[in-house]
Design an enzyme around this catalytic site. Structure first.
Site, PDB file in Angstrom:
ATOM      1  N   THR A 382       0.824  -1.204   0.000  1.00 58.03           N
ATOM      2  CA  THR A 382       0.000   0.000   0.000  1.00 58.03           C
ATOM      3  C   THR A 382       0.865   1.264   0.000  1.00 58.03           C
ATOM      4  O   THR A 382       2.080   1.211   0.062  1.00 58.03           O
ATOM      5  CB  THR A 382      -0.983  -0.038   1.195  1.00 58.03           C
ATOM      6  OG1 THR A 382      -1.670  -1.283   1.190  1.00 58.03           O
ATOM      7  CG2 THR A 382      -1.997   1.078   1.138  1.00 58.03           C
ATOM      8  N   GLU A 419      -6.895  -7.614  -4.022  1.00 58.07           N
ATOM      9  CA  GLU A 419      -7.650  -7.164  -2.854  1.00 58.07           C
ATOM     10  C   GLU A 419      -8.644  -8.190  -2.323  1.00 58.07           C
ATOM     11  O   GLU A 419      -9.022  -8.137  -1.145  1.00 58.07           O
ATOM     12  CB  GLU A 419      -8.398  -5.873  -3.179  1.00 58.07           C
ATOM     13  CG  GLU A 419      -7.520  -4.679  -3.433  1.00 58.07           C
ATOM     14  CD  GLU A 419      -6.679  -4.275  -2.247  1.00 58.07           C
ATOM     15  OE1 GLU A 419      -6.971  -4.716  -1.119  1.00 58.07           O
ATOM     16  OE2 GLU A 419      -5.730  -3.519  -2.461  1.00 58.07           O
ATOM     17  N   GLY A 468       0.930  -0.656   5.133  1.00 57.40           N
ATOM     18  CA  GLY A 468       1.474  -1.756   5.925  1.00 57.40           C
ATOM     19  C   GLY A 468       0.445  -2.732   6.433  1.00 57.40           C
ATOM     20  O   GLY A 468       0.579  -3.270   7.531  1.00 57.40           O
TER      21      GLY A 468
END
Length: 562
Positions: A382, A419, A468
């Site tokens: 990310t 995702e 993270g």
């Protein structure tokens, strides 16, 4: 792709990328991102008269090129916006959605047991419908000042003319070498002479440059219909690992959503962030609310008791997060109950100031339905970026493709996300439904936590977010404590070491300067490990005279004044 020859431009880029972190003070606007090339893109847009939203979107696009391991247009994000004139805070949910073919058993093996994460994430099964371009279109329509096409120009130049591979990207490419045997499109872009591109290599991405030109000229429909929709479907269906179906209807039907921000009070400050499907704001408000009865300022950042209290509040808040939170469009999420000050005070009374609790179970907030705890599989990746313009508009945005290089699949030069592995793989546990189970059209639970903090005068005083995985929430909560209670600069607040946890122990970030806390925390009853955590954050703070931006010293990122 070719080995980089040292031109003046290239030497400057290499030197700039080598900077550990840069703070910036600005009377007007500023930006902060995890890569200098993205910060430069945002700065250029501000200097052209663009808004904070314009600058943030230019950074999102630039990061697609220079930070392909972490984020980009093949993924999604959450955006928090403050209107400097009206004082209004709003948010946009650009989280990816599961395609129509996704069913609750998507990540179960032939034996009915949940797949391991390494078995689930590569290939088509993990790909959700990307949301970042739809988010960008909505943000630009609401708050943009420059023409849509102008925001693409920095990213197009980077893709066309090339960008230098920095240490972070080189390391990620090397780590994926074995996996990419099944992903020839990724190798074609990021390998040179049969091996992963090394630090200092100049890479070009003409396919991405051409596609960005098309979206710049035609608008978001160029992403969600036609050739690109077909390219996404072809990549996922034809994947060597975990092939899956995403249809043109899945992609054309995607919509970014405006969501009401979640806000609450910590001491004299108002904290605002993203609501479900983000768990960020709710969990952060719980952590801070449980700590409010303790004088952290007096205890200080070097006190083992400070970190004991933070660790206890963290584990109690995450127990609620992992039980009650999910996509509010599909499950009943007791938002009001979870952030009710009386409920949080009740949870906070479970904290013994001198002794670890040892067992951290969820509470029963008002409005909660029977549900069971089950973890998602977020991994450290990310990116986050901050933009502030001269009129006082602010954007705090977290963007992601999930794990390093997402699904490893490429369409039109950009990586597709993984995702869907943020869903909980087991749809039920102990006979009860899991809030974060896979469902068609649903958005997986996220820890992303773009945040804006308001002072007693109602004006923004701190803007922060992080990358993270599950640590994002704690990075942001820790940065808020470090800024508001301990008075650290934005750079030092996000750079301060972190405490986190796993099933077996409290974890002190390796290299974070917290090693001396191990023995005192163990004396309080904690099991303590020291380990790397893979952290990365960006922030800005208002001082009495100006804004000060900071980038995480763990990253090559920089903050730049307009």
């Amino acid at each position: 792709m070719a080995r980089f020859s040292p031109t003046i431009r290239g030497i400057f880029a290499v030197l700039l990328i080598g900077l550990s972190a840069v703070s910036a003070r600005a009377d007007g606007g500023l930006v902060s991102a995890a890569d200098p090339r993205a910060s430069e893109a945002g700065q250029a847009i501000l200097r052209q008269g663009g808004s904070a939203a314009d600058a943030a979107m230019a950074m999102m696009l630039a990061l697609t090129v220079v930070e392909p391991q972490s984020s980009g247009i093949g993924g999604g994000g959450f955006l928090l916006h403050h209107d400097g004139t009206a004082g209004l805070v709003e948010s946009i949910d650009g989280r990816e959605t599961a395609p129509a073919a996704a069913t609750p058993d998507r990540f179960l093996g032939a034996d009915g047991a949940p797949l391991s994460f390494p078995a689930a994430f590569p290939g088509g099964k993990s790909v959700g419908v990307p949301g970042n371009i739809a988010l960008m279109a909505k943000a630009h329509a609401k708050w943009g000042r420059l023409p849509w096409a102008d925001l693409f120009q920095p990213a197009i130049r980077l893709a066309d003319q090339g960008f230098v591979v920095n240490r972070v990207l080189a390391g990620r490419l090397s780590a994926m070498q074995g996996l990419w045997r099944d992903f020839p499109e990724a190798r074609a872009l990021y390998w040179v002479n049969g091996v992963p591109a090394s630090e200092g290599t100049l890479l070009r991405n003409p396919a991405l440059a051409a596609f960005l030109r098309r979206v710049a000229a035609e608008g978001p429909t160029a992403f969600y219909t036609g050739e690109n929709a077909e390219a996404i479907g072809k990549a996922t269906a034809g994947a060597a690992q975990n092939p899956a179906t995403i249809t043109p209807a899945d992609i054309a039907g995607y919509a970014a959503r405006e969501r009401a921000p979640i806000c609450g009070i910590y001491r004299v400050y108002r904290i605002c962030g993203m609501g479900p499907p983000s768990s960020g704001a709710i969990t952060i408000l719980q952590i801070l609310g449980m700590l409010e009865r303790f004088d952290l300022t007096k205890l200080g950042k070097d006190s083992p008791q400070s970190w004991h209290l933070i660790a206890e509040a963290m584990q109690l808040a995450y127990a609620d997060r992992d039980t009650w939170l999910g996509d509010r469009d599909f499950v009943d999420v007791p938002v009001a109950g979870l952030i009710d000050p009386a409920y949080i005070r009740t949870r906070g009374r479970l904290i013994d100031p001198a002794r670890a609790r040892g067992r951290y179970t969820p509470g029963k907030p008002l409005g909660a339905l029977p549900r069971t705890k089950a973890l998602s599989s977020e991994v450290p990746a990310t990116t986050h970026f901050v933009a502030i313009d001269g009129t006082g508009d602010i954007v705090s945005m977290t963007s992601t493709i999930e794990g390093p290089f997402g699904s490893q699949l490429i369409a039109n030069g950009y990586f597709l996300n993984n995702e869907l592995t943020d869903f909980t793989f087991a749809p039920e546990k102990d006979g009860a439904p899991v809030a974060n189970r896979v469902t068609a059209g649903k958005r997986p639970l996220s820890s992303m936590a773009p945040t804006i903090v308001y002072g007693p005068d109602g004006k923004p005083v701190f803007v922060v977010g992080a990358a993270g995985g599950r640590t994002i929430i704690m990075q942001v909560a820790k940065a808020i404590i470090a800024r508001l209670d301990w008075g650290l600069s934005p750079r030092d607040a996000i750079g301060l070491g972190l405490v986190f946890f796993n099933r077996d122990s409290v974890i002190l970030e390796q290299g974070g300067g917290l090693d001396a806390l191990k023995a005192p925390l163990e004396a309080m009853g904690h099991t303590v490990a020291i380990a790397p955590l893979g952290l990365k954050a960006n922030a800005a703070a208002r001082t009495p005279t100006r804004w000060e931006g900071g980038a995480d010293p763990r990253s090559p990122g920089v903050a730049l004044a307009e």
